[in-house]
Scaffold this motif. Structure first.
Motif, PDB file in Angstrom:
ATOM      1  N   ALA A  11      47.954  38.222  37.731  1.00 48.01           N
ATOM      2  CA  ALA A  11      48.866  39.337  38.008  1.00 48.01           C
ATOM      3  C   ALA A  11      48.067  40.539  38.516  1.00 48.01           C
ATOM      4  O   ALA A  11      46.934  40.767  38.082  1.00 48.01           O
ATOM      5  CB  ALA A  11      49.631  39.707  36.739  1.00 48.01           C
ATOM      6  N   PRO A  12      48.607  41.327  39.446  1.00 46.05           N
ATOM      7  CA  PRO A  12      47.879  42.489  39.968  1.00 46.05           C
ATOM      8  C   PRO A  12      47.760  43.595  38.916  1.00 46.05           C
ATOM      9  O   PRO A  12      48.634  43.774  38.071  1.00 46.05           O
ATOM     10  CB  PRO A  12      48.748  42.945  41.144  1.00 46.05           C
ATOM     11  CG  PRO A  12      50.114  42.447  40.820  1.00 46.05           C
ATOM     12  CD  PRO A  12      49.923  41.161  40.086  1.00 46.05           C
TER      13      PRO A  12
ATOM     14  N   ILE B 192      36.651  54.072  41.181  1.00 46.31           N
ATOM     15  CA  ILE B 192      35.807  54.429  40.036  1.00 46.31           C
ATOM     16  C   ILE B 192      36.650  54.492  38.780  1.00 46.31           C
ATOM     17  O   ILE B 192      37.676  55.171  38.737  1.00 46.31           O
ATOM     18  CB  ILE B 192      35.107  55.781  40.280  1.00 46.31           C
ATOM     19  CG1 ILE B 192      34.152  55.662  41.472  1.00 46.31           C
ATOM     20  CG2 ILE B 192      34.338  56.231  39.044  1.00 46.31           C
ATOM     21  CD1 ILE B 192      33.547  56.972  41.915  1.00 46.31           C
ATOM     22  N   VAL B 193      36.234  53.748  37.757  1.00 47.94           N
ATOM     23  CA  VAL B 193      36.942  53.760  36.473  1.00 47.94           C
ATOM     24  C   VAL B 193      35.978  54.183  35.371  1.00 47.94           C
ATOM     25  O   VAL B 193      34.777  53.944  35.458  1.00 47.94           O
ATOM     26  CB  VAL B 193      37.543  52.375  36.145  1.00 47.94           C
ATOM     27  CG1 VAL B 193      38.600  51.996  37.169  1.00 47.94           C
ATOM     28  CG2 VAL B 193      36.463  51.302  36.062  1.00 47.94           C
ATOM     29  N   GLU B 194      36.522  54.813  34.358  1.00 48.71           N
ATOM     30  CA  GLU B 194      35.711  55.227  33.212  1.00 48.71           C
ATOM     31  C   GLU B 194      35.857  54.210  32.096  1.00 48.71           C
ATOM     32  O   GLU B 194      36.965  53.884  31.680  1.00 48.71           O
ATOM     33  CB  GLU B 194      36.136  56.607  32.716  1.00 48.71           C
ATOM     34  CG  GLU B 194      35.274  57.128  31.567  1.00 48.71           C
ATOM     35  CD  GLU B 194      35.709  58.494  31.064  1.00 48.71           C
ATOM     36  OE1 GLU B 194      35.011  59.043  30.176  1.00 48.71           O
ATOM     37  OE2 GLU B 194      36.747  58.997  31.550  1.00 48.71           O
ATOM     38  N   VAL B 195      34.729  53.697  31.618  1.00 52.72           N
ATOM     39  CA  VAL B 195      34.727  52.682  30.567  1.00 52.72           C
ATOM     40  C   VAL B 195      34.164  53.302  29.292  1.00 52.72           C
ATOM     41  O   VAL B 195      33.036  53.803  29.285  1.00 52.72           O
ATOM     42  CB  VAL B 195      33.872  51.461  30.968  1.00 52.72           C
ATOM     43  CG1 VAL B 195      33.907  50.406  29.868  1.00 52.72           C
ATOM     44  CG2 VAL B 195      34.360  50.879  32.289  1.00 52.72           C
ATOM     45  N   PRO B 196      34.911  53.276  28.196  1.00 46.67           N
ATOM     46  CA  PRO B 196      34.417  53.872  26.949  1.00 46.67           C
ATOM     47  C   PRO B 196      33.358  52.997  26.283  1.00 46.67           C
ATOM     48  O   PRO B 196      33.265  51.800  26.547  1.00 46.67           O
ATOM     49  CB  PRO B 196      35.675  53.957  26.086  1.00 46.67           C
ATOM     50  CG  PRO B 196      36.507  52.802  26.548  1.00 46.67           C
ATOM     51  CD  PRO B 196      36.260  52.693  28.029  1.00 46.67           C
ATOM     52  N   LYS B 197      32.569  53.618  25.423  1.00 44.09           N
ATOM     53  CA  LYS B 197      31.640  52.839  24.622  1.00 44.09           C
ATOM     54  C   LYS B 197      32.407  52.111  23.536  1.00 44.09           C
ATOM     55  O   LYS B 197      33.402  52.606  23.022  1.00 44.09           O
ATOM     56  CB  LYS B 197      30.601  53.760  23.973  1.00 44.09           C
ATOM     57  CG  LYS B 197      29.611  54.371  24.942  1.00 44.09           C
ATOM     58  CD  LYS B 197      28.595  55.236  24.200  1.00 44.09           C
ATOM     59  CE  LYS B 197      27.583  55.841  25.169  1.00 44.09           C
ATOM     60  NZ  LYS B 197      26.591  56.698  24.465  1.00 44.09           N
TER      61      LYS B 197
ATOM     62  N   GLU C  70      39.270  47.216  46.772  1.00 43.08           N
ATOM     63  CA  GLU C  70      40.242  46.148  47.000  1.00 43.08           C
ATOM     64  C   GLU C  70      41.212  46.026  45.826  1.00 43.08           C
ATOM     65  O   GLU C  70      40.881  46.349  44.682  1.00 43.08           O
ATOM     66  CB  GLU C  70      39.512  44.818  47.199  1.00 43.08           C
ATOM     67  CG  GLU C  70      38.624  44.777  48.426  1.00 43.08           C
ATOM     68  CD  GLU C  70      37.911  43.440  48.566  1.00 43.08           C
ATOM     69  OE1 GLU C  70      38.081  42.590  47.660  1.00 43.08           O
ATOM     70  OE2 GLU C  70      37.203  43.248  49.566  1.00 43.08           O
ATOM     71  N   ASP C  71      42.420  45.526  46.119  1.00 42.24           N
ATOM     72  CA  ASP C  71      43.386  45.233  45.056  1.00 42.24           C
ATOM     73  C   ASP C  71      42.847  44.090  44.210  1.00 42.24           C
ATOM     74  O   ASP C  71      42.291  43.119  44.733  1.00 42.24           O
ATOM     75  CB  ASP C  71      44.741  44.849  45.658  1.00 42.24           C
ATOM     76  CG  ASP C  71      45.405  46.013  46.375  1.00 42.24           C
ATOM     77  OD1 ASP C  71      45.142  47.168  45.993  1.00 42.24           O
ATOM     78  OD2 ASP C  71      46.164  45.767  47.333  1.00 42.24           O
ATOM     79  N   LEU C  72      43.044  44.190  42.889  1.00 40.94           N
ATOM     80  CA  LEU C  72      42.480  43.204  41.968  1.00 40.94           C
ATOM     81  C   LEU C  72      43.554  42.564  41.107  1.00 40.94           C
ATOM     82  O   LEU C  72      44.554  43.197  40.749  1.00 40.94           O
ATOM     83  CB  LEU C  72      41.451  43.875  41.052  1.00 40.94           C
ATOM     84  CG  LEU C  72      40.239  44.535  41.703  1.00 40.94           C
ATOM     85  CD1 LEU C  72      39.425  45.284  40.652  1.00 40.94           C
ATOM     86  CD2 LEU C  72      39.374  43.511  42.417  1.00 40.94           C
ATOM     87  N   THR C  73      43.322  41.298  40.752  1.00 45.44           N
ATOM     88  CA  THR C  73      44.110  40.664  39.703  1.00 45.44           C
ATOM     89  C   THR C  73      43.466  40.997  38.367  1.00 45.44           C
ATOM     90  O   THR C  73      42.356  41.546  38.320  1.00 45.44           O
ATOM     91  CB  THR C  73      44.130  39.142  39.886  1.00 45.44           C
ATOM     92  OG1 THR C  73      42.792  38.640  39.731  1.00 45.44           O
ATOM     93  CG2 THR C  73      44.679  38.757  41.255  1.00 45.44           C
TER      94      THR C  73
ATOM     95  N   LYS D 218      34.997  42.256  37.158  1.00 42.04           N
ATOM     96  CA  LYS D 218      34.364  43.442  37.755  1.00 42.04           C
ATOM     97  C   LYS D 218      33.764  44.347  36.681  1.00 42.04           C
ATOM     98  O   LYS D 218      32.712  44.964  36.892  1.00 42.04           O
ATOM     99  CB  LYS D 218      35.389  44.236  38.568  1.00 42.04           C
ATOM    100  CG  LYS D 218      35.741  43.629  39.902  1.00 42.04           C
ATOM    101  CD  LYS D 218      34.682  43.944  40.942  1.00 42.04           C
ATOM    102  CE  LYS D 218      35.118  43.531  42.333  1.00 42.04           C
ATOM    103  NZ  LYS D 218      34.097  43.843  43.360  1.00 42.04           N
ATOM    104  N   LEU D 219      34.433  44.441  35.547  1.00 43.69           N
ATOM    105  CA  LEU D 219      33.927  45.290  34.472  1.00 43.69           C
ATOM    106  C   LEU D 219      32.544  44.834  33.995  1.00 43.69           C
ATOM    107  O   LEU D 219      31.744  45.640  33.516  1.00 43.69           O
ATOM    108  CB  LEU D 219      34.896  45.298  33.283  1.00 43.69           C
ATOM    109  CG  LEU D 219      36.219  46.045  33.472  1.00 43.69           C
ATOM    110  CD1 LEU D 219      37.055  45.958  32.202  1.00 43.69           C
ATOM    111  CD2 LEU D 219      35.992  47.497  33.856  1.00 43.69           C
ATOM    112  N   THR D 220      32.277  43.556  34.130  1.00 44.82           N
ATOM    113  CA  THR D 220      30.990  43.030  33.655  1.00 44.82           C
ATOM    114  C   THR D 220      29.923  43.000  34.751  1.00 44.82           C
ATOM    115  O   THR D 220      28.754  42.764  34.457  1.00 44.82           O
ATOM    116  CB  THR D 220      31.164  41.601  33.098  1.00 44.82           C
ATOM    117  OG1 THR D 220      31.528  40.711  34.161  1.00 44.82           O
ATOM    118  CG2 THR D 220      32.211  41.573  32.001  1.00 44.82           C
ATOM    119  N   THR D 221      30.320  43.232  36.000  1.00 43.47           N
ATOM    120  CA  THR D 221      29.346  43.118  37.105  1.00 43.47           C
ATOM    121  C   THR D 221      29.212  44.388  37.940  1.00 43.47           C
ATOM    122  O   THR D 221      28.243  44.530  38.690  1.00 43.47           O
ATOM    123  CB  THR D 221      29.756  41.978  38.054  1.00 43.47           C
ATOM    124  OG1 THR D 221      31.077  42.225  38.569  1.00 43.47           O
ATOM    125  CG2 THR D 221      29.736  40.640  37.323  1.00 43.47           C
ATOM    126  N   ALA D 222      30.158  45.312  37.827  1.00 45.32           N
ATOM    127  CA  ALA D 222      30.139  46.511  38.676  1.00 45.32           C
ATOM    128  C   ALA D 222      28.947  47.407  38.356  1.00 45.32           C
ATOM    129  O   ALA D 222      28.489  47.486  37.211  1.00 45.32           O
ATOM    130  CB  ALA D 222      31.438  47.294  38.506  1.00 45.32           C
TER     131      ALA D 222
END
Length: 316
Positions: free
Chosen positions: A28-29, A35-40, A81-84, A91-95
């Motif tokens: 699902a999209p 740019i996203v902010e990821v909390p600790k 790009e649009d992501l599923t 992406k969260l683990t590789t960006a």
């Protein structure tokens, strides 16, 4: 037998529905890009953070995220790009961390730079300066002017750590290469370089300005250079005759002999090199040419006064 087959098919139907629903959910999209902010914290905390913008996360998603890899906290650039959902989790683990640029201009004073940094990056100036005072070996002239690249989202401590560490590397390299690595002598060099930085019109003039400083000191003359009064908060203020008369700080080279006791501003590598290796001249004076913006250097007071007369005539 028929009952067993019926039950078996029912189980397969249920399993198919579960698998189909699970896979459909993963493809699902999602609304996240850029740019996203990821909390600790844990994968669960990360998913909860993003649930405020996307409500279709499931209890299984933190487990999937854990299986995919480790997530860096801070600001990450996940692309345009649009992501599923599964793409997003991957992406969260590789960006890579999102990068911000912080530029320090040669000749700027540290306090003005830190205040502008606080304003532009929505930071606390008091925290910035406190962290800087706790880590920099001296206040003015230590930060090396250049563009610093660092991860976006760093707090005051993280930013100062990056600025100080990079500047310290450059100071150590230059002091070993250009001088005898004596800390007291190095501060004197930086102080001289800061006066050169304030006075020279460009890098080409720096070695000549350096020679004027040396020549005047050798003759027991006061430097009498306006640029030394553009210290601290006065970085961009015009030096008036009143300032010259009333400023009793160490930076007033009209009333104090020799160089100031500490740097006036941040200094470029060119200014440091010029401080160590001045040109061989007999110049004692210089006057800015209003036509070119550069300086006219002279050896005698008579020649200097003639240049003053010429420049005043150009102003009328």
């Amino acid at each position: 037998m028929r009952t067993i087959l019926t039950i078996t098919f029912a189980i397969f139907d249920i399993a198919f529905i579960i698998i189909f629903t699970f896979l459909s959910n993963l493809v699902a999209p999602v609304p996240f890009k850029g740019i996203v902010e990821v909390p600790k914290g844990s994968a669960t905390k990360i998913i909860t953070h993003f649930s405020t913008a996307y409500t279709n996360f499931t209890p299984l998603d933190p487990h999937i995220l854990d299986r995919l890899g480790k997530v860096q906290s801070g600001y990450l650039d996940i692309g345009s790009e649009d992501l599923t959902k599964i793409d997003f989790l991957y992406k969260l683990t590789t960006a890579k961390p999102a990068i911000m640029d912080i530029t320090l201009i040669p000749g700027e004073t540290t306090i003005v730079f830190l205040k502008e940094l606080a304003k532009n990056k929505n930071l606390d100036f008091i925290k910035l300066e406190s962290e800087y005072n706790a880590t920099a070996p001296f206040y003015e002239g230590f930060l090396i002017p250049e563009t610093y690249h660092m991860a976006k989202g760093l707090d005051e401590k993280g930013i100062i750590k990056n600025l100080v560490e990079k500047s310290n590397q450059i100071h150590k390299s230059l002091s070993k290469k250009l001088s005898d690595d004596n800390k007291t002598k190095w501060l004197e060099i930086i102080t001289k370089a800061s006066v050169i930085q304030k006075e020279a019109a460009d890098a080409d003039e720096m070695r000549v300005v350096s020679s004027v400083i040396d020549n005047r000191i050798k003759k027991g003359m006061k430097l009498q250079m306006d640029g030394t009064l553009n210290y601290g908060e006065f970085s961009h203020q015009k030096v008036t005759p009143e300032r010259i008369r009333n400023d009793t700080s160490e930076f007033n080279t009209y009333i104090h002999d020799g160089l100031p006791k500490s740097p006036v501003c941040t200094v470029s590598v060119d200014a440091i090199k010029a401080a160590i290796n001045p040109a061989d001249t007999e110049y004692l004076y210089f006057m800015r040419d209003k036509k070119t913006g550069k300086h006219v250097f002279t050896k005698t007071l008579k020649e200097h006064n003639e240049q003053v007369r010429i420049q005043r005539k150009l102003s009328n």
